[in-house]
Design a protein around this motif. Structure first.
Motif, short mmCIF file in Angstrom:
data_model
loop_
_atom_site.label_atom_id
_atom_site.label_comp_id
_atom_site.label_asym_id
_atom_site.label_seq_id
_atom_site.Cartn_x
_atom_site.Cartn_y
_atom_site.Cartn_z
N ARG A 1 11.94 2.82 10.48
CA ARG A 1 11.45 1.54 10.86
C ARG A 1 10.98 1.45 12.36
O ARG A 1 9.90 0.57 12.34
CB ARG A 1 12.49 0.67 10.80
N GLU A 2 11.65 2.07 13.31
CA GLU A 2 11.05 2.14 14.71
C GLU A 2 9.60 2.64 14.67
O GLU A 2 8.89 2.15 15.27
CB GLU A 2 12.14 3.03 15.55
N LYS A 3 9.82 3.86 14.23
CA LYS A 3 8.35 4.45 13.96
C LYS A 3 7.06 3.67 13.20
O LYS A 3 6.10 3.65 13.97
CB LYS A 3 8.53 5.90 13.29
N ILE A 4 7.42 3.08 12.15
CA ILE A 4 6.46 2.28 11.64
C ILE A 4 6.02 1.15 12.65
O ILE A 4 4.82 0.86 12.77
CB ILE A 4 7.01 1.56 10.53
N VAL B 1 -0.43 -3.82 6.89
CA VAL B 1 0.23 -4.57 7.80
C VAL B 1 1.40 -5.13 6.93
O VAL B 1 2.63 -5.23 7.62
CB VAL B 1 -0.53 -5.89 8.69
N LYS B 2 1.30 -6.01 5.77
CA LYS B 2 2.31 -6.40 5.11
C LYS B 2 3.44 -5.41 4.70
O LYS B 2 4.31 -5.59 4.79
CB LYS B 2 1.46 -6.95 3.76
N SER B 3 2.93 -4.20 4.30
CA SER B 3 3.72 -3.27 4.00
C SER B 3 4.69 -2.86 5.02
O SER B 3 6.00 -2.79 4.86
CB SER B 3 2.95 -1.90 3.48
N CYS B 4 4.00 -2.88 6.27
CA CYS B 4 4.72 -2.42 7.38
C CYS B 4 5.94 -3.56 7.69
O CYS B 4 7.07 -3.27 8.40
CB CYS B 4 3.93 -2.32 8.66
N ASP C 1 -11.28 -5.02 6.74
CA ASP C 1 -10.99 -4.34 5.65
C ASP C 1 -10.00 -4.82 4.96
O ASP C 1 -8.80 -5.07 5.72
CB ASP C 1 -10.91 -2.89 5.52
N TRP C 2 -9.78 -5.70 3.83
CA TRP C 2 -8.73 -6.27 3.28
C TRP C 2 -7.56 -5.25 3.28
O TRP C 2 -6.09 -5.67 3.26
CB TRP C 2 -8.71 -6.80 1.72
N ARG C 3 -7.47 -3.86 3.13
CA ARG C 3 -6.47 -2.89 3.14
C ARG C 3 -5.58 -2.99 4.35
O ARG C 3 -4.57 -2.79 4.46
CB ARG C 3 -7.42 -1.45 2.92
N MET D 1 0.56 -1.40 0.25
CA MET D 1 -0.15 -0.16 0.02
C MET D 1 0.84 1.19 0.17
O MET D 1 0.38 2.30 0.55
CB MET D 1 -0.88 0.00 1.31
N LEU D 2 2.12 1.09 -0.45
CA LEU D 2 2.93 2.34 -0.37
C LEU D 2 2.47 3.37 -1.24
O LEU D 2 1.85 3.08 -2.02
CB LEU D 2 4.45 1.80 -0.87
#
Ligand SMILES: [Zn+2]
Length: 591
Positions: free
Chosen positions: A556-559, A584-587, A577-579, A468-469
């Motif tokens: 990274r830490e903030k994510i 979460v995958k993007s993170c 919601d699938w989003r 979702m970037l």
């Protein structure tokens, strides 16, 4: 659960928490239809700002019958519908369609009901139920109540194509979504969904007075519906409907002959059946249908003697239009496809990538090989389906392999002759594409040709756009390039959408079709508000951290921290919601 209708007075102020970015207000403030707003509407913006703050604080404390009664009395005495927001509880809101609602109106009412149920647990009142508040949906033609409400309202009478108006009449206890067309009704209900605030057992409706009409008529999405989607067609259907709620009014597919042995290949028939299904879903939402066809595409079993001379990006079995019999064969194949599908509103003649032929008779490709097939093909399509818009795509033609500057001859000639079938040019948008990038000089050439334009944005528009970037800076450069074209010529386009990779980009493009000046920040606020609910502010922070351009050394830490915060605070519906899974995958990819 709340019982009774609660009306708030918008003048109350407080520093409330939650839903920090109000997308509707920002959008309303910059939408073209809102740029020269009447004083009354400007006042609305101010009222609505204070309303939102007040309503949220009130919501937090609403639980007594006395409080509700007091608020209810204000609806009878306030006399200023622009000032008041409304909250309803279970079975307290009814949707009122006309006597003969269109399929789009019926479907969008179902989608609204489902959304409210999923997010609040509340049901709407059933047909015939007596409620204090009614949501009246439709067009002047489909709904008598809409017709009565619209009588004498200049803003509604002057709505542009596919525009909508959302307005309330507190005295009658009615909120209206007036569309100028099916697509306008759907976009209006979509906007209303994004303006609503959802909490368990409670639905808040801000005091809306919105009039908006899209800037461009073809607000399409080119859906990369490939075989791996066909196992879950219900999800594709739902996604098409969601795009429509964001104002998308056209859906395009590419039927790629080269994937099949022949038209009679069972696999080809299966694909056509799936496309018919998805087009039907789109049509039910008031959308147009679009087909992208490469002009010299051919089935895998195509006769070898008709094959092209190899050219970059084009499979060998494509046909050379300069060989005797090729043009007739290509037209016959494309006609078969056209006739196997429901009515196609927009037909795109695609020239290259894949496509083209390097033989001497086809070179330069734009005015020789491409034109040799594009002209008779367009004439035949026009003969079969005179109302179909036929657009000439020029993707890749500005590269030397495809004739260098010869594309200018094609553009000049078509712009001058304007055959009856010709709707306009579809231009590429790909600043980072080695072959298809457009220069300012090239854009100027199109502007000076004064033919209508659509845009076909590159699939790699977000570069590292996995998950979702987003890439706000990149979008800003795209927006600047898009806005280089004369607004009076630009009629929309087909961004490439494959759902999980491109959802945010799709929403940003759809917003551009509605209002070419809308900022990406506004769109992301609206997106975060709709999909993160009361945690919109934190959700937006996370999107900013996921942005490709984010250079924060502690990214990274903030994510990790922001995701953890959201995981513990978002309402359950956010995670359904699938989003959410995609985010979460993007993170996880980054942390
Ligand atoms: Zn050739």
């Amino acid at each position: 659960m709340v019982s009774g209708i609660i009306i708030w007075n918008g003048r109350r102020r407080s520093s409330a928490r939650g839903y920090p970015s109000d997308p509707g207000l920002q959008c309303g403030a910059v939408a073209p239809s809102c740029q020269a707003k009447s004083e009354r509407e400007m006042r609305y913006v101010e009222h609505a700002k204070s309303f939102l703050l007040a309503s949220l604080v009130l919501l937090a404390g609403v639980n007594s019958v006395a409080g509700e009664t007091a608020m209810m009395s204000s609806v009878q005495t306030a006399g200023n519908p622009q000032n008041e927001g409304i909250a309803v509880g279970d079975a307290e809101l009814a949707v009122v369609l006309g006597a003969k609602p269109s399929p789009a109106e019926k479907r969008v009412a179902v989608l609204l009901t489902e959304r409210i149920k999923n997010r609040t647990g509340m049901a709407l009142a059933g047909p015939g139920g007596k409620t204090e508040l009614r949501l009246v949906i439709g067009t002047v033609a489909s709904n008598e109540k809409i017709k009565a409400f619209s009588a004498g309202r200049k803003d509604i009478a002057s709505l542009g194509a596919d525009g909508y108006c959302i307005a309330s009449d507190a005295g009658k206890g009615e909120l209206y979504v007036v569309g100028q067309s099916d697509s306008g009704v759907v976009a209006g209900v979509g906007r209303l969904m994004r303006e609503m605030r959802y909490t368990p057992g409670k639905l808040e409706l801000p005091p809306l007075q919105i009039t908006e009409a899209p800037q461009m008529p073809n607000r399409g999405m080119y859906l990369w519906a490939r075989k791996h989607f066909f196992g879950k067609p219900d999800q594709v259907d739902r996604y098409i409907e969601e795009l429509a709620l964001w104002g998308c009014n056209a859906l395009a597919f590419w039927f790629e002959m080269g994937m099949f042995k022949s038209f009679d290949d069972p696999e080809a028939r299966h694909w056509l059946a799936m496309y018919r299904r998805f087009y039907q879903t789109a049509r039910r939402m008031g959308m147009k249908t679009g087909l992208i066809m490469v002009v010299n595409d051919a089935y895998k079993s195509s006769p070898e003697k008709l094959h092209i001379s190899p050219i970059i990006g084009c499979p060998k079995h494509y046909l050379c239009p300069s060989k005797p019999g090729s043009v007739r064969q290509i037209i016959a194949w494309q006609e078969q496809v056209l006739k196997a599908l429901p009515r196609i509103d927009i037909y795109n003649l695609f020239p290259a990538d894949p496509g083209g032929c390097a033989c001497s008779d086809c070179t330069p490709w734009p005015t020789r090989g491409y034109w040799r097939i594009a002209k008779p093909l367009a004439e035949r399509i026009h003969q079969i389906s005179p109302k179909t818009e036929i657009w000439v795509d020029t993707w890749h033609l500005n590269h030397k392999t495809f004739g260098g500057k010869d594309w200018k001859n094609l553009v000049a000639s078509l712009a001058k002759d304007r055959p009856a079938w010709f709707a306009g040019f579809e231009v590429g948008l790909a600043p980072h594409h080695r072959f298809a990038a457009m220069s300012a000089e090239e854009r100027k050439y199109y502007n000076e040709a004064k033919a209508p334009l659509m845009v076909f944005p590159d699939i790699s528009m977000w570069r590292n756009h996995r998950g979702m970037l987003v890439n706000r800076e990149y979008w800003k450069s795209l927006q600047a390039e898009l806005n280089d074209y004369s607004p009076e010529l630009m009629k929309g386009g087909w961004p490439y959408s494959e759902r999980w990779n491109t959802d945010i980009a799709s929403v940003v493009f759809l917003s551009w079709f509605w209002n070419s000046k809308k900022t990406v920040e506004t769109v992301l606020d609206e997106y975060a508000s709709f999909y993160f609910g009361p945690e919109a502010k934190t959700g937006r922070e996370l999107l900013n951290l996921l942005d490709d351009a984010c250079k924060d050394p502690e990214r990274r830490e903030k994510i990790r921290e922001t995701l953890a915060k959201l995981e513990s605070s978002v309402p359950a519906w956010v995670k359904k919601d699938w989003r959410w899974d995609e985010i979460v995958k993007s993170c996880r990819r980054l942390k």
